[in-house]
Design a protein around this motif. Structure first.
Motif, PDB file in Angstrom:
ATOM      1  N   VAL A  73       0.846  -1.199   0.000  1.00  0.00           N
ATOM      2  CA  VAL A  73       0.000   0.000   0.000  1.00  0.00           C
ATOM      3  C   VAL A  73       0.881   1.249   0.000  1.00  0.00           C
ATOM      4  O   VAL A  73       0.607   2.228  -0.707  1.00  0.00           O
ATOM      5  CB  VAL A  73      -0.949   0.002   1.207  1.00  0.00           C
ATOM      6  CG1 VAL A  73      -1.775   1.290   1.240  1.00  0.00           C
ATOM      7  CG2 VAL A  73      -1.883  -1.201   1.165  1.00  0.00           C
ATOM      8  N   THR A  89     -10.055   5.505   6.481  1.00  0.00           N
ATOM      9  CA  THR A  89     -10.419   6.466   5.435  1.00  0.00           C
ATOM     10  C   THR A  89     -11.913   6.720   5.366  1.00  0.00           C
ATOM     11  O   THR A  89     -12.336   7.776   4.884  1.00  0.00           O
ATOM     12  CB  THR A  89      -9.916   5.989   4.062  1.00  0.00           C
ATOM     13  OG1 THR A  89     -10.446   4.681   3.783  1.00  0.00           O
ATOM     14  CG2 THR A  89      -8.400   5.925   4.039  1.00  0.00           C
ATOM     15  N   GLU A 108      -7.265   3.915  -4.557  1.00  0.00           N
ATOM     16  CA  GLU A 108      -8.443   3.068  -4.354  1.00  0.00           C
ATOM     17  C   GLU A 108      -8.786   2.399  -5.680  1.00  0.00           C
ATOM     18  O   GLU A 108      -8.386   2.871  -6.742  1.00  0.00           O
ATOM     19  CB  GLU A 108      -9.633   3.912  -3.864  1.00  0.00           C
ATOM     20  CG  GLU A 108      -9.434   4.536  -2.485  1.00  0.00           C
ATOM     21  CD  GLU A 108     -10.636   5.375  -2.056  1.00  0.00           C
ATOM     22  OE1 GLU A 108     -11.462   5.723  -2.934  1.00  0.00           O
ATOM     23  OE2 GLU A 108     -10.747   5.673  -0.868  1.00  0.00           O
ATOM     24  N   PRO A 109      -9.554   1.298  -5.667  1.00  0.00           N
ATOM     25  CA  PRO A 109     -10.155   0.627  -4.513  1.00  0.00           C
ATOM     26  C   PRO A 109      -9.347  -0.564  -4.002  1.00  0.00           C
ATOM     27  O   PRO A 109      -9.705  -1.166  -3.020  1.00  0.00           O
ATOM     28  CB  PRO A 109     -11.486   0.130  -5.090  1.00  0.00           C
ATOM     29  CG  PRO A 109     -11.150  -0.203  -6.510  1.00  0.00           C
ATOM     30  CD  PRO A 109     -10.105   0.786  -6.949  1.00  0.00           C
ATOM     31  N   THR A 110      -8.247  -0.912  -4.684  1.00  0.00           N
ATOM     32  CA  THR A 110      -7.478  -2.116  -4.296  1.00  0.00           C
ATOM     33  C   THR A 110      -6.009  -1.728  -4.123  1.00  0.00           C
ATOM     34  O   THR A 110      -5.157  -2.101  -4.942  1.00  0.00           O
ATOM     35  CB  THR A 110      -7.624  -3.209  -5.367  1.00  0.00           C
ATOM     36  OG1 THR A 110      -7.244  -2.674  -6.656  1.00  0.00           O
ATOM     37  CG2 THR A 110      -9.049  -3.722  -5.438  1.00  0.00           C
ATOM     38  N   PRO A 111      -5.676  -1.010  -3.050  1.00  0.00           N
ATOM     39  CA  PRO A 111      -4.309  -0.491  -2.917  1.00  0.00           C
ATOM     40  C   PRO A 111      -3.242  -1.561  -2.765  1.00  0.00           C
ATOM     41  O   PRO A 111      -2.116  -1.380  -3.245  1.00  0.00           O
ATOM     42  CB  PRO A 111      -4.396   0.403  -1.677  1.00  0.00           C
ATOM     43  CG  PRO A 111      -5.564  -0.118  -0.904  1.00  0.00           C
ATOM     44  CD  PRO A 111      -6.540  -0.599  -1.937  1.00  0.00           C
ATOM     45  N   GLU A 149       0.965   4.270  -2.716  1.00  0.00           N
ATOM     46  CA  GLU A 149       0.782   5.678  -2.351  1.00  0.00           C
ATOM     47  C   GLU A 149       1.996   6.519  -2.740  1.00  0.00           C
ATOM     48  O   GLU A 149       1.852   7.675  -3.160  1.00  0.00           O
ATOM     49  CB  GLU A 149       0.523   5.801  -0.849  1.00  0.00           C
ATOM     50  CG  GLU A 149      -0.837   5.288  -0.405  1.00  0.00           C
ATOM     51  CD  GLU A 149      -1.992   6.130  -0.943  1.00  0.00           C
ATOM     52  OE1 GLU A 149      -1.785   7.341  -1.186  1.00  0.00           O
ATOM     53  OE2 GLU A 149      -3.096   5.576  -1.115  1.00  0.00           O
ATOM     54  N   ALA A 165      -4.540   5.053   6.065  1.00  0.00           N
ATOM     55  CA  ALA A 165      -5.036   4.206   4.983  1.00  0.00           C
ATOM     56  C   ALA A 165      -5.871   3.063   5.540  1.00  0.00           C
ATOM     57  O   ALA A 165      -5.838   2.759   6.730  1.00  0.00           O
ATOM     58  CB  ALA A 165      -3.871   3.652   4.164  1.00  0.00           C
ATOM     59  N   THR A 192      -5.045   7.890  -0.983  1.00  0.00           N
ATOM     60  CA  THR A 192      -5.882   8.204  -2.147  1.00  0.00           C
ATOM     61  C   THR A 192      -5.957   7.081  -3.177  1.00  0.00           C
ATOM     62  O   THR A 192      -6.773   7.161  -4.096  1.00  0.00           O
ATOM     63  CB  THR A 192      -5.360   9.469  -2.854  1.00  0.00           C
ATOM     64  OG1 THR A 192      -3.999   9.258  -3.259  1.00  0.00           O
ATOM     65  CG2 THR A 192      -5.423  10.675  -1.923  1.00  0.00           C
ATOM     66  N   GLU A 214      -7.489  -2.394   8.492  1.00  0.00           N
ATOM     67  CA  GLU A 214      -8.634  -3.134   7.967  1.00  0.00           C
ATOM     68  C   GLU A 214      -8.826  -4.328   8.893  1.00  0.00           C
ATOM     69  O   GLU A 214      -9.195  -4.141  10.050  1.00  0.00           O
ATOM     70  CB  GLU A 214      -8.462  -3.496   6.491  1.00  0.00           C
ATOM     71  CG  GLU A 214      -8.653  -2.277   5.588  1.00  0.00           C
ATOM     72  CD  GLU A 214      -8.940  -2.603   4.144  1.00  0.00           C
ATOM     73  OE1 GLU A 214      -9.034  -3.799   3.777  1.00  0.00           O
ATOM     74  OE2 GLU A 214      -9.077  -1.654   3.344  1.00  0.00           O
ATOM     75  N   LEU A 273      -9.851   0.888   5.005  1.00  0.00           N
ATOM     76  CA  LEU A 273     -11.263   1.275   5.122  1.00  0.00           C
ATOM     77  C   LEU A 273     -11.654   1.705   6.522  1.00  0.00           C
ATOM     78  O   LEU A 273     -12.510   2.565   6.698  1.00  0.00           O
ATOM     79  CB  LEU A 273     -12.154   0.101   4.684  1.00  0.00           C
ATOM     80  CG  LEU A 273     -12.241  -0.166   3.179  1.00  0.00           C
ATOM     81  CD1 LEU A 273     -13.049  -1.427   2.924  1.00  0.00           C
ATOM     82  CD2 LEU A 273     -12.870   1.022   2.464  1.00  0.00           C
ATOM     83  N   TRP A 309      -2.186   1.565   8.463  1.00  0.00           N
ATOM     84  CA  TRP A 309      -3.233   0.820   7.758  1.00  0.00           C
ATOM     85  C   TRP A 309      -4.130   0.142   8.779  1.00  0.00           C
ATOM     86  O   TRP A 309      -3.650  -0.452   9.748  1.00  0.00           O
ATOM     87  CB  TRP A 309      -2.573  -0.217   6.866  1.00  0.00           C
ATOM     88  CG  TRP A 309      -3.476  -1.248   6.251  1.00  0.00           C
ATOM     89  CD1 TRP A 309      -3.779  -2.483   6.748  1.00  0.00           C
ATOM     90  CD2 TRP A 309      -4.174  -1.152   5.006  1.00  0.00           C
ATOM     91  NE1 TRP A 309      -4.605  -3.160   5.892  1.00  0.00           N
ATOM     92  CE2 TRP A 309      -4.875  -2.364   4.818  1.00  0.00           C
ATOM     93  CE3 TRP A 309      -4.271  -0.154   4.031  1.00  0.00           C
ATOM     94  CZ2 TRP A 309      -5.650  -2.600   3.695  1.00  0.00           C
ATOM     95  CZ3 TRP A 309      -5.053  -0.395   2.919  1.00  0.00           C
ATOM     96  CH2 TRP A 309      -5.730  -1.609   2.755  1.00  0.00           C
TER      97      TRP A 309
END
Length: 406
Positions: A202, A351, A381-384, A206, A346, A379, A224, A348, A222
């Motif tokens: 990721v 963000t 997305e959607p699959t970093p 970025e 970063a 910034t 998730e 979901l 990060w």
């Protein structure tokens, strides 16, 4: 005599290769260019630029792609990088699925495939899953087979220990912990492959395409399924001695148990304080009626609603305040040690909170840390993770394919 050995710096062959690579990079950045424009951007004369383009065409690295229009004088031939000169692939591995993509050498994604991997998997099944996922993306790209992929990068949680070849810090990823897994993959895959931590990928995405573009020193946080960080120092990823740099989910923080025996599944540390599981619990404590699972989707929905409802509902304002304080508590330790130029938020579970959450984390961190790095939201997305895997694979592929000195 010095300078007479083929390939030595300063020889005509090396200088031509340097010009070739410079032209190819310009075509990647700017798109189709005329011979005159390439000459101006590289500082080469028209005859030298013509020779360069002829050489790259013969090598299959550039193709003619139309002509200029709408300008005085005759139309000029335009040239572009040949997208079929090479292909690279990336995999994003989670316990629930393997997402695969293939990109041509220009970076355009030409094929994608997702393979569900529910339930626990026997160790021998992982190689088959990797091959099947990659084959699906290759077929979607219209390529002839796996051998048409020049290089592959596999992104997973945790990290493969370079000393043992075993995956560490990812006990929740069944089937990936065999000591012979990398050797088995090397036998099954016809192309060179690399593996990388998902959060590091990721950060690569970025740095090349997103919020940290142009920054040499930054930390990416990060969140998730798990909380992790990527550390970029002097423009390079810092992976640590065992590849475990950035495993901040285990970071001791106030108010949570210490994580002991980190190779086993347990709770505590920064993950318990600020992971996705904490967000619905905070919401419930504030009187917000919510489910808890699935954790990532539930947390993202709560934060997204809070980002829009916080001005009119004190409960959601307090949700953002509380979660921001928890994030800042862990970030303060990173800032105290690394003093980064930039912090990228970063995943979901962060963000989704948008600017209202980012601003609160920035304020809280200013109270907790001696230095005050700038905070920005990711910034890409959607699959970093997948995009980072592709960018990593493409960088290595271009280094090889664009080298005309050999």
């Amino acid at each position: 005599m010095a300078g007479t050995t083929p390939g030595t710096p300063g020889t005509p062959r090396v200088l031509r290769a340097m010009n070739d690579r410079a032209a190819l990079e310009l075509l990647l950045v700017h798109g189709p260019l005329s011979r005159t424009r390439i000459g101006k951007l590289t500082g080469l004369s028209k005859p030298t630029a013509s020779q360069l383009l002829a050489r790259l065409e013969a090598a299959g690295l550039v193709v003619e792609t139309g002509t200029t229009a709408g300008r005085p004088g005759p139309n000029a031939q335009l040239y572009a990088v040949n997208p079929r000169a090479a292909h690279a692939a990336g995999l994003d591995v989670t316990p629930r699925r393997i997402r695969a993509a293939v990109a041509d050498v220009t970076g355009e994604v030409v094929g994608e495939f997702e393979l569900p991997t529910p339930g626990r998997t026997a160790e021998g099944g992982v190689v088959r899953q990797v091959v099947d996922a990659l084959a699906g993306a290759v077929a979607a790209a219209g390529l002839g087979g796996l051998a048409d992929v020049h290089r592959l990068v596999i992104g997973t949680p945790g990290a493969f220990d370079p000393a043992t070849g075993r995956l560490r810090y990812a006990s929740h990823l069944p089937g990936w912990h065999s000591p012979t897994l990398l050797e088995e993959l090397a036998v099954a895959l016809p192309m060179p492959f690399e593996y990388e931590n998902d959060v590091n990928l990721v950060a690569i995405a970025e740095q090349r395409l997103g919020a940290s573009h142009g920054h040499e020193d930054f930390v990416l946080l990060w969140s998730e399924t798990g909380v992790g960080a990527a550390l970029v120092l002097g423009g390079r990823l810092h992976r640590g001695f065992t590849g475990g740099a950035g495993e901040v989910g285990f970071l001791p923080v106030p108010g949570t148990p210490l994580v002991r025996q980190v190779t086993k599944a347990n709770s505590g540390g920064f993950q318990e304080l600020a992971g996705v599981q904490a967000i619905p619990r905070i919401a419930k404590s504030l009187g917000i009626d919510t489910r808890e699972q699935p954790y990532v989707e539930t947390a993202a929905a709560l934060l997204a609603h809070a980002a829009t409802a916080h001005t009119g509902d004190e409960r959601y304002a307090r949700l953002l305040d509380c979660y921001a304080e928890r994030l800042a508590t862990g970030l303060a330790s990173l800032v105290a040690v690394l003093d980064p130029e930039l912090l990228v938020l970063a995943g979901l579970a962060i963000t989704a909170g948008g600017e209202p959450l980012r601003a609160r984390v920035q304020t809280q961190l200013a109270d907790l840390a001696a230095s005050r790095p700038r905070l920005v939201l990711a910034t890409v997305e959607p699959t970093p993770v997948l995009r980072g895997a592709l960018e990593s694979a493409l960088a290595a592929t271009r280094d090889e394919v664009f080298d005309t000195s050999r």
